[in-house]
Design a protein around this motif. Sequence first.
Motif, PDB file in Angstrom:
ATOM      1  N   VAL A  50       0.829  -0.906  -0.103  1.00 52.11           N
ATOM      2  CA  VAL A  50      -0.226  -0.052  -0.075  1.00 52.11           C
ATOM      3  C   VAL A  50       1.115   1.370   0.188  1.00 52.11           C
ATOM      4  O   VAL A  50       1.388   1.540   0.805  1.00 52.11           O
ATOM      5  CB  VAL A  50      -0.767   0.014   1.691  1.00 52.11           C
ATOM      6  N   ASP A  51       1.018   2.054  -1.026  1.00 50.87           N
ATOM      7  CA  ASP A  51       1.153   3.068  -1.649  1.00 50.87           C
ATOM      8  C   ASP A  51       0.911   4.500  -0.179  1.00 50.87           C
ATOM      9  O   ASP A  51       0.135   4.266   0.290  1.00 50.87           O
ATOM     10  CB  ASP A  51       1.014   4.419  -2.018  1.00 50.87           C
TER      11      ASP A  51
ATOM     12  N   ARG B  67       6.145   1.953   2.855  1.00 48.19           N
ATOM     13  CA  ARG B  67       6.054   1.923   2.081  1.00 48.19           C
ATOM     14  C   ARG B  67       6.983   2.387   1.363  1.00 48.19           C
ATOM     15  O   ARG B  67       7.956   1.298   1.229  1.00 48.19           O
ATOM     16  CB  ARG B  67       5.072   1.130   0.975  1.00 48.19           C
ATOM     17  N   ARG B  68       7.273   3.258   1.172  1.00 50.17           N
ATOM     18  CA  ARG B  68       8.297   4.475   0.553  1.00 50.17           C
ATOM     19  C   ARG B  68       9.063   4.414   1.512  1.00 50.17           C
ATOM     20  O   ARG B  68      10.441   4.698   1.161  1.00 50.17           O
ATOM     21  CB  ARG B  68       8.034   5.659   0.483  1.00 50.17           C
ATOM     22  N   MET B  69       9.602   4.674   2.773  1.00 48.48           N
ATOM     23  CA  MET B  69      10.505   3.908   3.803  1.00 48.48           C
ATOM     24  C   MET B  69      11.541   3.267   3.724  1.00 48.48           C
ATOM     25  O   MET B  69      12.573   3.213   3.355  1.00 48.48           O
ATOM     26  CB  MET B  69      10.284   4.378   5.701  1.00 48.48           C
ATOM     27  N   LEU B  70      11.065   1.825   3.137  1.00 45.69           N
ATOM     28  CA  LEU B  70      10.966   0.525   3.110  1.00 45.69           C
ATOM     29  C   LEU B  70      11.759   0.225   2.300  1.00 45.69           C
ATOM     30  O   LEU B  70      12.622  -0.401   2.537  1.00 45.69           O
ATOM     31  CB  LEU B  70      10.392  -0.872   3.144  1.00 45.69           C
ATOM     32  N   LYS B  71      11.584   1.240   1.142  1.00 48.76           N
ATOM     33  CA  LYS B  71      11.960   0.929  -0.433  1.00 48.76           C
ATOM     34  C   LYS B  71      13.029   2.108  -0.115  1.00 48.76           C
ATOM     35  O   LYS B  71      14.396   2.222  -1.216  1.00 48.76           O
ATOM     36  CB  LYS B  71      11.601   1.405  -1.292  1.00 48.76           C
TER      37      LYS B  71
ATOM     38  N   SER C  57       3.632   3.385  -4.885  1.00 47.58           N
ATOM     39  CA  SER C  57       3.586   1.765  -4.663  1.00 47.58           C
ATOM     40  C   SER C  57       5.156   1.197  -5.595  1.00 47.58           C
ATOM     41  O   SER C  57       5.782   0.687  -4.777  1.00 47.58           O
ATOM     42  CB  SER C  57       2.727   1.109  -4.179  1.00 47.58           C
ATOM     43  N   TRP C  58       4.725   1.628  -6.786  1.00 51.27           N
ATOM     44  CA  TRP C  58       5.346   0.633  -7.947  1.00 51.27           C
ATOM     45  C   TRP C  58       6.451   1.430  -8.800  1.00 51.27           C
ATOM     46  O   TRP C  58       7.142   1.272  -9.242  1.00 51.27           O
ATOM     47  CB  TRP C  58       4.645  -0.757  -8.550  1.00 51.27           C
ATOM     48  N   GLY C  59       6.134   2.545  -9.114  1.00 49.71           N
ATOM     49  CA  GLY C  59       6.434   3.510 -10.269  1.00 49.71           C
ATOM     50  C   GLY C  59       7.495   4.126  -9.119  1.00 49.71           C
ATOM     51  O   GLY C  59       7.594   4.481  -7.946  1.00 49.71           O
ATOM     52  N   VAL C  60       8.531   4.308 -10.142  1.00 49.47           N
ATOM     53  CA  VAL C  60       9.819   5.392  -9.462  1.00 49.47           C
ATOM     54  C   VAL C  60      10.714   6.775 -10.757  1.00 49.47           C
ATOM     55  O   VAL C  60       9.898   6.346 -11.688  1.00 49.47           O
ATOM     56  CB  VAL C  60      11.243   4.957  -9.269  1.00 49.47           C
TER      57      VAL C  60
END
Length: 677
Positions: A419-420, A424-428, A449-452
């Motif tokens: 879930v964005d 999610r962003r912290m752990l990526k 959640s998937w795009g960068v």
Amino acid sequence: MNTTAEKKAKLKEKYGRSQEETLRCSEYAKRWWPKETSHRMRIADEVRNQLFLFDLPWDMEQTAEPVTFEGEIDWSYQPGPDPEFIFQMNRHQYWICLGQAYAMTGDEAYAECFASQLVHWIKKNPLTEETKGTTWRTIEAGIRGINWLRAMGYFVDSPAVTDEVFEQFLSCMKEHGVYLAACERPFSTKSNWGVLENNGLFAIAHLLQETGDCPEAGAWIKLAKNRLIRQNWVQILDDGVQWEMSPMYHNEVLKCFLEALQTAAFYDDEFPQEFQDKVKSMVFADRIWQKPDKSQPSGGDSDVTDLRDLLTAGAFWFEDPVLKSGGYDRMDYEGIWNYGICAQVRYEALASCEPESLDCWLSDSGNWYLRSSWQEDADYLHMRCGSLGGGHGHFDKGHLDLVIGGEDVLVDPGRYTYVDGTERRMLKSTKAHNTVTVDSEEYTHCVDSWGVKGLWPAVGGAMSRKGKYGFAECGHLGYIDRGVYVERRVLAVGTRIYVVMDTCYGNGDHTLTQHFHPALNQKVTVRENGFTLEGEKSRAEFFCISGHEGSIVLEEEAFPVSLHYNQIENGTMVSCKKQGNGVFGMMTVIVCSALNENETGAWAEAVPVMSAMAGKPLSSHEADGVRIQAQGHTWLVVNAHVEAGASCEYIGAEGRFGLGRVMAAEDDEEDMTVLKW
């Protein structure tokens, strides 16, 4: 057209077993795998009571909170903001647990539950544009295809599976086939989705061809097979790693390829040798990155999952002793049900031998491994610096995993959720990995959640071994938009001393920060020049070296750790920061020991690097040096940031010199050992 009884017989021939075989598999599972047996029985009993908790080892999105349906099951129920519950719910792996419980007990209540839920699912889940986003996503349809066939193999002779129930099952399998055959898109070719889709289609088509229920089945077999061959070719790198750079999804793809090989064997079909060789290389990648505790690294979107069942399956399938050395001593719980009781005889007769080398470099995916042995009490260092790997990849270029005496010391904090949002962003993030950031900035940023945005490649890469010294090197262009190139070098003295050397190549003032994430059981003590991690069996002293110019600032803060999807715990991050100008570096020396070794007096400090020809010290822009005292010895390590030449072509420290950029000398050795020219 075959009768229903003939169709049942054809399915049983491939996916069922005789009464005697069932009894022998049941006795084997109960005797040798009581914990696994109890786990599956618990799941089966919960499913009978309409309670759903997804905690099988290879459930892609495990859950921590059970969901119970008091009345009718709502197959599209979403208990929170994460739709992954819906997807996991509709893969029906738990029906295989029902089947195994039925095989081990003969209790018709399990068969009645299966038949009832199967018919209910078919009735309540028509294929529509809406359900294509929930219960009928193509990935679930593919997974469901193979799971339904395997589950039905346990129940096909039960009175609960009436002719009407079985015909509904076949009709829905045909609907799955039509749906999956029509799924032709580039996304499937390059994604784990395509493999999971077409593994299901391949099995469905073969069965429908045998039962005579589908004239298109022969064309579907060729279609699914060709797609799997192409996906195998596109997705698997030459070093055996699936391109998405997450061990979890590497292994989901591997499981499907192994299932496809088994399906082919059922029907006297065959995949090309090149396909089989690629599958074998995937199992070898698992063996190489397998940690001493037998788990996969939690890189990218991965859980901490034991690899021995997949290595057992790979060793059995390819009859390979090296793969067996990473598997179980005997056929595992799932293996005995998948391959039958005779598989144990063949597997037990297979020899076992460890890989020849302790140092391994999977150069295509960017993974380096240094270890002391292949045993459970081994020391293990993993460095990761490869491509992003799509949506499941994390920003982990330069990341390190460290294990001492079989105990995790430094870890990847995991994934937790899809879930964005903050977690999610912290752990990526880059900060979430044991690597470096420049100016406290991320080198890649999440769009969702998937795009960068910010697709900067890894560059270079090297590995060498000279006696007791191991060396690995990587770099990346993540900060090139800031005018900075970042390079990481790791020098290992044996497997208990590591010198982590990071260099910032750029112009102007910058801050270089090393981030370290201790395992959850590690006690953290921060001191003036570094910090100490103490676990249950090991101790690691970290010395943060600034060089003979500049200083280090240490910070400790809370940071989450997620070992499994939907589970999160409070952990710690320690950061070491250094400011510099232009080209500069920083070193962290890690001295490790077992708690019972009483290693005391370990120390590390900066020393000037000298030019033998010019007779003067080099600046910190040119080179850094460190003296390490540990294990009753002293080592000197030199790390040059510039090319060998002029005043930097014959350099060293404390009277020891060499013609290299990374060098080391022990005690009173006259010359330095060169690890990088």
